[in-house]
Design an enzyme around this catalytic site. Structure first.
Site, PDB file in Angstrom:
ATOM      1  N   CYS A  10       0.871  -1.190   0.000  1.00  0.00           N
ATOM      2  CA  CYS A  10       0.000   0.000   0.000  1.00  0.00           C
ATOM      3  C   CYS A  10       0.903   1.233   0.000  1.00  0.00           C
ATOM      4  O   CYS A  10       2.054   1.158  -0.455  1.00  0.00           O
ATOM      5  CB  CYS A  10      -0.976  -0.029   1.172  1.00  0.00           C
ATOM      6  SG  CYS A  10      -0.222  -0.079   2.815  1.00  0.00           S
ATOM      7  N   ASN A  13       2.217   1.341   4.446  1.00  0.00           N
ATOM      8  CA  ASN A  13       2.479   0.046   5.111  1.00  0.00           C
ATOM      9  C   ASN A  13       2.129   0.081   6.601  1.00  0.00           C
ATOM     10  O   ASN A  13       2.775  -0.561   7.414  1.00  0.00           O
ATOM     11  CB  ASN A  13       3.945  -0.408   4.920  1.00  0.00           C
ATOM     12  CG  ASN A  13       4.205  -1.855   5.345  1.00  0.00           C
ATOM     13  OD1 ASN A  13       5.292  -2.178   5.826  1.00  0.00           O
ATOM     14  ND2 ASN A  13       3.259  -2.731   5.178  1.00  0.00           N
ATOM     15  N   CYS A  15      -1.629   0.623   7.292  1.00  0.00           N
ATOM     16  CA  CYS A  15      -3.083   0.363   7.351  1.00  0.00           C
ATOM     17  C   CYS A  15      -3.471  -0.858   6.522  1.00  0.00           C
ATOM     18  O   CYS A  15      -3.717  -1.931   7.061  1.00  0.00           O
ATOM     19  CB  CYS A  15      -3.873   1.581   6.877  1.00  0.00           C
ATOM     20  SG  CYS A  15      -3.620   3.058   7.886  1.00  0.00           S
ATOM     21  N   ARG A  16      -3.538  -0.706   5.207  1.00  0.00           N
ATOM     22  CA  ARG A  16      -4.113  -1.760   4.375  1.00  0.00           C
ATOM     23  C   ARG A  16      -3.221  -2.990   4.215  1.00  0.00           C
ATOM     24  O   ARG A  16      -3.674  -4.123   4.418  1.00  0.00           O
ATOM     25  CB  ARG A  16      -4.457  -1.207   2.974  1.00  0.00           C
ATOM     26  CG  ARG A  16      -5.589  -0.214   2.992  1.00  0.00           C
ATOM     27  CD  ARG A  16      -5.650   0.589   1.715  1.00  0.00           C
ATOM     28  NE  ARG A  16      -4.513   1.481   1.575  1.00  0.00           N
ATOM     29  CZ  ARG A  16      -4.267   2.242   0.529  1.00  0.00           C
ATOM     30  NH1 ARG A  16      -5.080   2.200  -0.508  1.00  0.00           N
ATOM     31  NH2 ARG A  16      -3.225   3.038   0.505  1.00  0.00           N
ATOM     32  N   SER A  17      -1.944  -2.783   3.828  1.00  0.00           N
ATOM     33  CA  SER A  17      -1.138  -3.974   3.525  1.00  0.00           C
ATOM     34  C   SER A  17      -0.786  -4.812   4.763  1.00  0.00           C
ATOM     35  O   SER A  17      -0.740  -6.040   4.662  1.00  0.00           O
ATOM     36  CB  SER A  17       0.107  -3.622   2.700  1.00  0.00           C
ATOM     37  OG  SER A  17       0.967  -2.738   3.376  1.00  0.00           O
ATOM     38  N   ASP A 128      -8.188   3.923   0.623  1.00  0.00           N
ATOM     39  CA  ASP A 128      -7.244   4.334   1.664  1.00  0.00           C
ATOM     40  C   ASP A 128      -8.034   4.810   2.887  1.00  0.00           C
ATOM     41  O   ASP A 128      -8.769   5.796   2.797  1.00  0.00           O
ATOM     42  CB  ASP A 128      -6.389   5.470   1.083  1.00  0.00           C
ATOM     43  CG  ASP A 128      -5.319   5.929   2.048  1.00  0.00           C
ATOM     44  OD1 ASP A 128      -5.390   5.573   3.245  1.00  0.00           O
ATOM     45  OD2 ASP A 128      -4.407   6.653   1.607  1.00  0.00           O
TER      46      ASP A 128
HETATM   47  P1  4NP Z   1      -1.864   2.735   4.015  1.00  0.00           P
HETATM   48  O1  4NP Z   1      -2.544   4.070   4.585  1.00  0.00           O
HETATM   49  O2  4NP Z   1      -1.249   3.098   2.689  1.00  0.00           O
HETATM   50  O3  4NP Z   1      -3.010   1.785   3.858  1.00  0.00           O
HETATM   51  O4  4NP Z   1      -0.848   2.291   5.041  1.00  0.00           O
HETATM   52  C1  4NP Z   1      -1.869   5.278   4.693  1.00  0.00           C
HETATM   53  C2  4NP Z   1      -0.999   5.484   5.744  1.00  0.00           C
HETATM   54  C3  4NP Z   1      -0.338   6.693   5.872  1.00  0.00           C
HETATM   55  C4  4NP Z   1      -0.546   7.690   4.944  1.00  0.00           C
HETATM   56  C5  4NP Z   1      -1.409   7.469   3.877  1.00  0.00           C
HETATM   57  C6  4NP Z   1      -2.071   6.262   3.763  1.00  0.00           C
HETATM   58  N1  4NP Z   1       0.130   8.931   5.073  1.00  0.00           N
HETATM   59  O5  4NP Z   1      -0.118   9.844   4.267  1.00  0.00           O
HETATM   60  O6  4NP Z   1       0.972   9.090   5.989  1.00  0.00           O
END
Ligand code: 4NP
Length: 162
Positions: A10, A13, A15-17, A128
Site C-alpha cells: 500500500c 504500510n 493500514c491496508r497492507s 485508503d
Molecule cells: P496505508 O494508509 O497506505 O493503507 O498504510 C496510509 C498510511 C499513511 C498515509 C497514507 C495512507 N500517510 O499519508 O501518511
C-alpha cells in the site's frame, strides 16, 4: 525455503497492507500451508518506515485474534526482483511499483481487487482508510477478507498445493 513469496503493498504500510498480510497469513495457517509461503507487506512511500501498524489496524487485527507486531518497510527494487507476487492495494500503489527499475522476470504484479469475487463499486481500489474513521477500516477489512480468501484459492489451484 518456501516456494511462493507474496508481498502486499500500500502507500504507508501501516493500514491496508499489514491487514492484508495478517488476514492472508491467518488463512494460510488455517489451511496448514505455512511451509509453502513467505509473506510480507510494504509501502511505496518512506513515510512510516520502522513504525508499527496504525492503532486502528491493530484494533481490527485484534478483533480477528491476530496480534500485529509490525515494522513498516518501503517497497524496494530488491523486493520486486525476488518476490513471486506483489499485490497492490490501489492504482497509485500499482503505478508506483511499476516505476521501480526491476527485472520483470516471472513477477506477478496485480491489484488486490483483481481477486474480489463481489466487486460492486466502480473502483477496483482498496480505499485508503487513513484519513477517515473506523467505518473505513471496517470496509477495508471486509474487502480484504474476501480478496485474500479468493487469492489463496487462486494460488492453491495455480501451484497445485492441495
Ligand atoms: P496505508 O494508509 O497506505 O493503507 O498504510 C496510509 C498510511 C499513511 C498515509 C497514507 C495512507 N500517510 O499519508 O501518511
Amino acid at each position: 525455503m518456501p516456494s511462493i513469496s507474496v508481498m502486499f503493498v500500500c502507500l504507508g504500510n501501516i493500514c491496508r497492507s499489514p491487514l492484508a498480510e495478517a488476514l492472508f497469513r491467518q488463512k494460510v495457517n488455517s489451511r496448514n500451508l505455512q511451509d509453502h509461503f513467505h509473506i510480507e507487506s510494504s509501502g511505496t512511500s518512506n513515510y512510516h518506515i520502522g513504525e508499527n501498524a496504525d492503532p486502528r489496524t491493530i484494533e481490527t487485527a485484534a478483533g480477528l485474534g491476530v496480534s500485529l507486531d509490525h515494522s513498516a518497510q518501503q517497497l524496494s527494487v530488491q523486493h520486486m526482483n525476488v518476490f513471486d507476487y506483489v499485490i497492490a492495494m490501489d492504482e497509485s500503489n500499482f503505478t508506483n511499483a511499476t516505476k521501480l527499475d526491476f527485472n520483470n522476470t516471472g513477477l506477478k504484479l496485480l491489484k488486490m481487487r483483481y481477486f474480489d469475487p463481489s466487486l460492486e463499486s466502480e473502483t477496483d481500489d482498496v480505499p485508503d482508510p487513513w484519513f477517515g474513521g473506523s467505518e473505513g477500516f471496517k470496509e477495508v477489512h471486509n474487502i480484504l477478507d474476501r480478496c485474500t480468501t479468493a487469492f489463496l484459492e487462486h494460488l492453491i489451484k495455480e501451484h497445485h498445493l492441495i
